[in-house]
Design a protein around this motif. Structure first.
Motif, PDB file in Angstrom:
ATOM      1  N   SER A   1       0.815  -1.075   0.085  1.00  0.00           N
ATOM      2  CA  SER A   1       0.102   0.002  -0.078  1.00  0.00           C
ATOM      3  C   SER A   1       0.891   1.267  -0.152  1.00  0.00           C
ATOM      4  O   SER A   1       0.486   2.207  -0.718  1.00  0.00           O
TER       5      SER A   1
ATOM      6  N   SER B   1     -10.373 -12.504  -0.044  1.00  0.00           N
ATOM      7  CA  SER B   1     -10.451 -10.930  -0.089  1.00  0.00           C
ATOM      8  C   SER B   1      -8.941 -10.390  -0.463  1.00  0.00           C
ATOM      9  O   SER B   1      -7.930 -10.981  -0.539  1.00  0.00           O
TER      10      SER B   1
ATOM     11  N   HIS C   1      -6.299  -3.893  -0.647  1.00  0.00           N
ATOM     12  CA  HIS C   1      -6.778  -2.535  -1.085  1.00  0.00           C
ATOM     13  C   HIS C   1      -5.621  -1.846  -0.993  1.00  0.00           C
ATOM     14  O   HIS C   1      -4.905  -1.393   0.140  1.00  0.00           O
TER      15      HIS C   1
ATOM     16  N   HIS D   1      -7.526   1.738  -6.012  1.00  0.00           N
ATOM     17  CA  HIS D   1      -7.101   0.736  -6.636  1.00  0.00           C
ATOM     18  C   HIS D   1      -7.110  -0.541  -5.741  1.00  0.00           C
ATOM     19  O   HIS D   1      -6.668  -0.380  -4.575  1.00  0.00           O
ATOM     20  N   ASP D   2      -7.404  -1.715  -6.101  1.00  0.00           N
ATOM     21  CA  ASP D   2      -7.204  -3.238  -5.366  1.00  0.00           C
ATOM     22  C   ASP D   2      -6.431  -3.760  -5.958  1.00  0.00           C
ATOM     23  O   ASP D   2      -5.847  -3.592  -7.047  1.00  0.00           O
TER      24      ASP D   2
ATOM     25  N   SER E   1     -15.358  -0.133  -9.568  1.00  0.00           N
ATOM     26  CA  SER E   1     -14.150  -0.050  -8.711  1.00  0.00           C
ATOM     27  C   SER E   1     -14.579   0.815  -7.538  1.00  0.00           C
ATOM     28  O   SER E   1     -15.090   1.844  -7.644  1.00  0.00           O
ATOM     29  N   ASN E   2     -14.385   0.444  -6.288  1.00  0.00           N
ATOM     30  CA  ASN E   2     -14.811   1.175  -5.022  1.00  0.00           C
ATOM     31  C   ASN E   2     -16.511   1.130  -5.174  1.00  0.00           C
ATOM     32  O   ASN E   2     -17.066   0.322  -5.520  1.00  0.00           O
TER      33      ASN E   2
ATOM     34  N   ASN F   1      -5.050 -10.525   0.282  1.00  0.00           N
ATOM     35  CA  ASN F   1      -4.828 -10.102   1.826  1.00  0.00           C
ATOM     36  C   ASN F   1      -4.313 -11.107   2.499  1.00  0.00           C
ATOM     37  O   ASN F   1      -3.086 -10.942   3.149  1.00  0.00           O
TER      38      ASN F   1
END
Lengths: 164, 215
Positions: free
Chosen positions: B44, B83, B86, B91-92, B111-112, B160
């Motif tokens: 991130s 999952s 993020h 963006h993910d 997205s989002n 994740n």
């Protein structure tokens, strides 16, 4: 050329994911094409249409009305006999136009493919890619310096001008 | 490239000054969860500091998710999906969602919290589209629209918890990190854990000696 070709080229230019941005880029390409009313881009179309609920739905590639003629050969006048609103021809209520009456609609519009989608010309590719890139970089202004945004904008304007 | 177990051992070795023993009060699962978090935090930060280029294929995992259900009426097929990370507000971690060949990505609807699915172009769209949603049980699904006959897709993404990916084997499969980031993760966790396990006796008396107050 296909709309997917432009999306793929723009995704590559921006180094972004195709799948993530395809729908948005499609919307942008439609915006650019619909506002590109160059005489070179438009073609003349003529087709039979029918009234429904005192109105006629315009074709998806419609840009500019040329004439509307009924089966008796009488030409109906825009802004007097009918007006155009929201992709529909609305007739003056005093005429009491019934459903199912046939007209011949002649109009200027964008070229379409067999499926009715707007067909893009190969020479538009650079203009459309630069439009998508301009809009993308403007949205992600924190990742792109102002000169990049302006560069894409300028390229789009120059290409549009060259094709007009 | 290391397995998760090897990274855990590196952290333990750092904490015990180079010795690796089984005698530690830190649970492996606890260190593993710290590794997942540190990895997410580093990725991130790379995106936020404009260093997206450093994120590469080493972080990505590929899965053929299980089909959950299909709804012919809505032309929708649901697949299970762990999952996804993020990275920033836009963006993910999805790198590819599409045909199993890996050559045909499907369009993402949003997205989002954007709502392009409301646009009339989407309503007329005939190509396959997908969306990543949380369901009422709290798990995550990929919903694929416009083709209810689809039974297999390929997802390539940064997850994740890389160990939550189906068929991932902690002791054998390499943990999705490149060599540079692996070192950053190990150092980050070691420093954090050292702070927690090093207990310094409170010295309240100003006599240049480590003197504990009497109780």
């Amino acid at each position: 050329m296909k709309i997917e070709d432009v999306i793929a080229a723009a995704s590559e230019e921006l180094q972004v994911s195709y799948g993530e941005n395809a729908l948005w880029f499609k919307v942008l390409i439609h915006q650019a094409v619909r506002t590109f009313k160059s005489a070179n881009a438009l073609m003349m179309f003529s087709e039979k249409v029918e009234t429904l609920d005192s109105r006629i739905k315009l074709p998806s590639n419609f840009i500019k009305m040329s004439c509307l003629v009924d089966l008796n050969g009488i030409t109906w006048c825009e802004d007097m006999d009918y007006c155009i609103q929201d992709n529909y021809i609305l007739f003056d209520s005093s005429y009491n136009v019934e459903d199912g009456i046939e007209f011949t609609l002649t109009y200027k519009g964008l070229p379409v493919d067999e499926e009715g989608d707007i067909a893009l010309r190969d020479i538009w590719e650079r203009m459309l890619v630069s439009y998508v890139c301009w809009k993308y970089t403007r949205r992600h202004f924190d990742r792109y310096p102002a000169y990049i945004v302006n560069d894409f904008k300028k390229e789009f304007q120059l290409q549009k001008q060259a094709l007009t | 490239m290391s397995t998760l177990k090897e990274i855990v051992d590196k952290v333990k070795s750092n904490l015990e000054s180079g010795f690796t023993t089984d005698e530690t009060r830190l649970d492996d699962l606890f260190i593993e969860s710290k590794i997942h978090s540190a990895r997410g935090m580093i990725l991130s930060n790379l995106v936020r500091s404009g260093m997206r280029d450093r994120i590469n294929e080493s972080f990505v995992q590929a899965i053929n998710p299980d089909l959950l259900e299909y709804d012919e009426e809505c032309e929708m097929v649901s697949f299970e999906c762990p999952s996804v990370i993020h990275l920033d507000d836009r963006h993910d971690g999805f790198a590819y969602v599409g045909h199993v060949s890996g050559m045909k990505p499907f369009m993402r609807i949003r997205s989002n919290y954007t709502a392009l699915s409301m646009h009339s172009l989407y309503q007329k769209e005939t190509q396959i589209a997908w969306d990543f949603v949380v369901n009422v049980t709290g798990s995550y699904d990929i919903n694929v629209y416009k083709n209810h006959r689809l039974r297999k897709i390929l997802i390539r993404a940064i997850f994740n918890n890389p160990t939550a990916v189906p068929n991932y084997r902690k002791d054998v499969d390499q943990y999705p990190l490149d060599a540079v980031t692996e070192n950053e993760v190990v150092e980050m966790i070691s420093v954090d854990l050292l702070k927690k396990i090093t207990v310094v006796a409170p010295d309240y008396i100003s006599d240049s000696q480590n003197t504990l107050p009497r109780r």
